[in-house]
Design a protein around this motif. Sequence first.
Motif, PDB file in Angstrom:
ATOM      1  N   THR A   1       4.781  -6.363  -9.389  1.00  0.00           N
ATOM      2  CA  THR A   1       5.393  -5.201 -10.038  1.00  0.00           C
ATOM      3  C   THR A   1       6.295  -4.448  -9.053  1.00  0.00           C
ATOM      4  OG1 THR A   1       3.377  -3.909  -9.560  1.00  0.00           O
ATOM      5  CG2 THR A   1       3.559  -4.865 -11.759  1.00  0.00           C
ATOM      6  N   PRO A   2       7.433  -5.091  -8.694  1.00  0.00           N
ATOM      7  CA  PRO A   2       8.341  -4.435  -7.741  1.00  0.00           C
ATOM      8  C   PRO A   2       8.968  -3.185  -8.354  1.00  0.00           C
ATOM      9  CG  PRO A   2       9.366  -6.414  -8.675  1.00  0.00           C
ATOM     10  CD  PRO A   2       7.958  -6.386  -9.180  1.00  0.00           C
ATOM     11  N   VAL A   3       9.197  -2.159  -7.536  1.00  0.00           N
ATOM     12  CA  VAL A   3       9.826  -0.913  -7.981  1.00  0.00           C
ATOM     13  C   VAL A   3      10.898  -0.534  -6.957  1.00  0.00           C
ATOM     14  CG1 VAL A   3       9.467   1.477  -8.704  1.00  0.00           C
ATOM     15  CG2 VAL A   3       7.562  -0.152  -8.855  1.00  0.00           C
ATOM     16  N   VAL A   4      12.127  -0.326  -7.427  1.00  0.00           N
ATOM     17  CA  VAL A   4      13.222   0.034  -6.507  1.00  0.00           C
ATOM     18  C   VAL A   4      12.903   1.337  -5.774  1.00  0.00           C
ATOM     19  CG1 VAL A   4      15.051  -1.118  -7.809  1.00  0.00           C
ATOM     20  CG2 VAL A   4      14.494   1.276  -8.306  1.00  0.00           C
ATOM     21  N   GLY A   5      13.566   1.530  -4.655  1.00  0.00           N
ATOM     22  CA  GLY A   5      13.497   2.823  -3.954  1.00  0.00           C
ATOM     23  C   GLY A   5      12.264   2.983  -3.086  1.00  0.00           C
ATOM     24  N   GLY A   6      11.828   1.912  -2.459  1.00  0.00           N
ATOM     25  CA  GLY A   6      10.587   1.965  -1.682  1.00  0.00           C
ATOM     26  C   GLY A   6      10.781   2.241  -0.208  1.00  0.00           C
ATOM     27  N   LEU A   7       9.663   2.136   0.517  1.00  0.00           N
ATOM     28  CA  LEU A   7       9.671   2.335   1.965  1.00  0.00           C
ATOM     29  C   LEU A   7      10.540   1.269   2.631  1.00  0.00           C
ATOM     30  CD1 LEU A   7       5.804   2.785   2.445  1.00  0.00           C
ATOM     31  CD2 LEU A   7       7.525   4.613   2.603  1.00  0.00           C
ATOM     32  N   THR A   8      11.251   1.664   3.674  1.00  0.00           N
ATOM     33  CA  THR A   8      11.946   0.669   4.478  1.00  0.00           C
ATOM     34  C   THR A   8      10.910  -0.105   5.297  1.00  0.00           C
ATOM     35  OG1 THR A   8      12.180   2.103   6.404  1.00  0.00           O
ATOM     36  CG2 THR A   8      13.937   2.216   4.745  1.00  0.00           C
ATOM     37  N   TYR A   9      11.346  -1.226   5.845  1.00  0.00           N
ATOM     38  CA  TYR A   9      10.489  -2.001   6.751  1.00  0.00           C
ATOM     39  C   TYR A   9       9.976  -1.105   7.884  1.00  0.00           C
ATOM     40  CZ  TYR A   9       9.274  -5.462  10.313  1.00  0.00           C
ATOM     41  OH  TYR A   9       8.627  -6.175  11.284  1.00  0.00           O
ATOM     42  N   ARG A  10      10.870  -0.306   8.443  1.00  0.00           N
ATOM     43  CA  ARG A  10      10.489   0.530   9.587  1.00  0.00           C
ATOM     44  C   ARG A  10       9.503   1.616   9.186  1.00  0.00           C
ATOM     45  NH1 ARG A  10      16.538   1.356  11.607  1.00  0.00           N
ATOM     46  NH2 ARG A  10      15.715   3.347  12.353  1.00  0.00           N
ATOM     47  N   GLU A  11       9.722   2.246   8.035  1.00  0.00           N
ATOM     48  CA  GLU A  11       8.763   3.267   7.571  1.00  0.00           C
ATOM     49  C   GLU A  11       7.401   2.642   7.303  1.00  0.00           C
ATOM     50  OE1 GLU A  11      11.982   6.242   5.351  1.00  0.00           O
ATOM     51  OE2 GLU A  11      11.120   4.558   4.245  1.00  0.00           O
ATOM     52  N   GLY A  12       7.433   1.475   6.645  1.00  0.00           N
ATOM     53  CA  GLY A  12       6.177   0.781   6.327  1.00  0.00           C
ATOM     54  C   GLY A  12       5.395   0.427   7.565  1.00  0.00           C
ATOM     55  N   LEU A  13       6.103  -0.035   8.580  1.00  0.00           N
ATOM     56  CA  LEU A  13       5.461  -0.420   9.831  1.00  0.00           C
ATOM     57  C   LEU A  13       4.948   0.803  10.601  1.00  0.00           C
ATOM     58  CD1 LEU A  13       4.917  -2.966  11.467  1.00  0.00           C
ATOM     59  CD2 LEU A  13       7.172  -2.685  12.534  1.00  0.00           C
ATOM     60  N   TYR A  14       5.725   1.873  10.580  1.00  0.00           N
ATOM     61  CA  TYR A  14       5.333   3.102  11.293  1.00  0.00           C
ATOM     62  C   TYR A  14       3.974   3.606  10.797  1.00  0.00           C
ATOM     63  CZ  TYR A  14       5.705   7.645  13.538  1.00  0.00           C
ATOM     64  OH  TYR A  14       5.472   8.741  14.319  1.00  0.00           O
ATOM     65  N   ILE A  15       3.728   3.479   9.504  1.00  0.00           N
ATOM     66  CA  ILE A  15       2.440   3.913   8.940  1.00  0.00           C
ATOM     67  C   ILE A  15       1.293   3.164   9.623  1.00  0.00           C
ATOM     68  CG2 ILE A  15       1.008   3.855   6.831  1.00  0.00           C
ATOM     69  CD1 ILE A  15       3.679   4.261   5.248  1.00  0.00           C
ATOM     70  N   THR A  16       1.457   1.856   9.799  1.00  0.00           N
ATOM     71  CA  THR A  16       0.384   1.059  10.420  1.00  0.00           C
ATOM     72  C   THR A  16       0.230   1.412  11.896  1.00  0.00           C
ATOM     73  OG1 THR A  16       1.817  -0.839  10.995  1.00  0.00           O
ATOM     74  CG2 THR A  16       0.809  -0.838   8.805  1.00  0.00           C
ATOM     75  N   GLU A  17       1.354   1.588  12.592  1.00  0.00           N
ATOM     76  CA  GLU A  17       1.292   1.931  14.027  1.00  0.00           C
ATOM     77  C   GLU A  17       0.574   3.260  14.223  1.00  0.00           C
ATOM     78  OE1 GLU A  17       5.534  -0.146  15.416  1.00  0.00           O
ATOM     79  OE2 GLU A  17       5.484   1.951  14.830  1.00  0.00           O
ATOM     80  N   HIS A  18       0.920   4.215  13.390  1.00  0.00           N
ATOM     81  CA  HIS A  18       0.324   5.551  13.528  1.00  0.00           C
ATOM     82  C   HIS A  18      -1.178   5.504  13.252  1.00  0.00           C
ATOM     83  CE1 HIS A  18       0.741   9.986  13.687  1.00  0.00           C
ATOM     84  NE2 HIS A  18      -0.372   9.920  12.952  1.00  0.00           N
ATOM     85  N   LEU A  19      -1.568   4.798  12.206  1.00  0.00           N
ATOM     86  CA  LEU A  19      -3.000   4.728  11.890  1.00  0.00           C
ATOM     87  C   LEU A  19      -3.753   3.953  12.963  1.00  0.00           C
ATOM     88  CD1 LEU A  19      -2.869   4.265   8.019  1.00  0.00           C
ATOM     89  CD2 LEU A  19      -3.478   6.334   9.309  1.00  0.00           C
ATOM     90  N   CYS A  20      -3.136   2.916  13.521  1.00  0.00           N
ATOM     91  CA  CYS A  20      -3.786   2.160  14.592  1.00  0.00           C
ATOM     92  C   CYS A  20      -4.085   3.067  15.780  1.00  0.00           C
ATOM     93  CB  CYS A  20      -2.897   0.997  15.028  1.00  0.00           C
ATOM     94  SG  CYS A  20      -3.570   0.088  16.417  1.00  0.00           S
ATOM     95  N   GLN A  21      -3.104   3.893  16.151  1.00  0.00           N
ATOM     96  CA  GLN A  21      -3.320   4.690  17.365  1.00  0.00           C
ATOM     97  C   GLN A  21      -4.321   5.841  17.168  1.00  0.00           C
ATOM     98  OE1 GLN A  21      -1.927   7.935  18.308  1.00  0.00           O
ATOM     99  NE2 GLN A  21      -1.229   8.228  16.197  1.00  0.00           N
ATOM    100  N   THR A  22      -4.753   6.089  15.938  1.00  0.00           N
ATOM    101  CA  THR A  22      -5.831   7.073  15.752  1.00  0.00           C
ATOM    102  C   THR A  22      -7.162   6.542  16.290  1.00  0.00           C
ATOM    103  OG1 THR A  22      -6.563   6.252  13.579  1.00  0.00           O
ATOM    104  CG2 THR A  22      -4.812   7.918  13.574  1.00  0.00           C
TER     105      THR A  22
END
Length: 314
Positions: free
Chosen positions: A241-262
């Motif tokens: 169920t793809p939906v236009v207007g989503g997170l960029t690759y960089r935004e998507g990755l930043y979420i994981t990096e930030h949660l990892c460093q917690t």
Amino acid sequence: RSAGIIGAPFSKGQSRGGVECGPDRIRAAGLLDRLQQLGCAVKDYGNLTFEDIPVDEPVRGSKSVRAVGSANQRLSEAVQAVKKDGHTAVMLGGDHSLAIGSIHGHTAAVGPLSVVWVDAHADVNTPLTSYTGNLHGQPMSYLLYELQSKVPVLPNFSWMKPCLSSQDLVYIGLRDVDPAEHYILKLLGVKVFCMSQVDQLGVARVMEETCDYLWNRAKKPIHLSYDIDAIDPFITPATGTPVVGGLTYREGLYITEHLCQTGLLSAVDLVEVNPLRGRTEDHVHSTVSTAVDLLLGCFGRLREGNHLPNYSLP
Ligand code: DIR
Ligand code: MN
Ligand code: MN
Ligand code: MN
């Protein structure tokens, strides 16, 4: 850091075949090797097998309820085993109905959680509000204490009870929310960073505010439930169920990096990768390799580079 990987090749929470191929495609893209190269110990628990349920008539309009209930019971037990072995659990879906068993099992093993749900959709329909009857659009309604009285008793769900407070949940990336879901999110006062807020605040501030909000109550283990359709379909088109207007690759990755460093990330779901939904092999490759990169981000891969602690110059 160690990863315990569970494949959950299950697709009956929605109607499109192919999402059951997600776990093997993500492994084939080199997930295990690349985690090990980061210095992460990896144990692959293999793929779950699911009970065959020949007669599974819709219940109040919801489809494959018995199959979803049974699959999630098995998944919950598998996640509990991985947590008891001391790993960060990685559940490779499969569709997002699997979050029921994943979050239930994770809570059963470690106690109350904070949940970060990254998705284009809120997946908080109840069986009575769903337009589609697909259970991948409903998992959060089964998990939230506050919705217990609004969710009818369903066959093959008696093993589970709600285990999450709406105040321990943050959504990121929403852009396709049904009216009943929007009503529920407002009624319960759920913290939501929809795509407009990502645009307004930027992803760094979204992640700071996400953690501030969750930690205001207590620093609990974090469960990240990542639907690949949160990312823009330009990058991850191979999903149901793809939906236009989503997170960029960089935004998507930043979420994981930030949660990892917690240091609090305790389980991750990566769901809704559907190799059969890519029109070309490039589309599938881009989707699967993004899924791998998101998981590597969860386990400490940095874009600045990494080296092992025992590295020495030759
Ligand atoms: C829709 C779509 N809200 C539903 N949900 C999806 O079926 O309830 N969730 N695609 O992932
Ligand atoms: Mn979802
Ligand atoms: Mn979604
Ligand atoms: Mn979905």
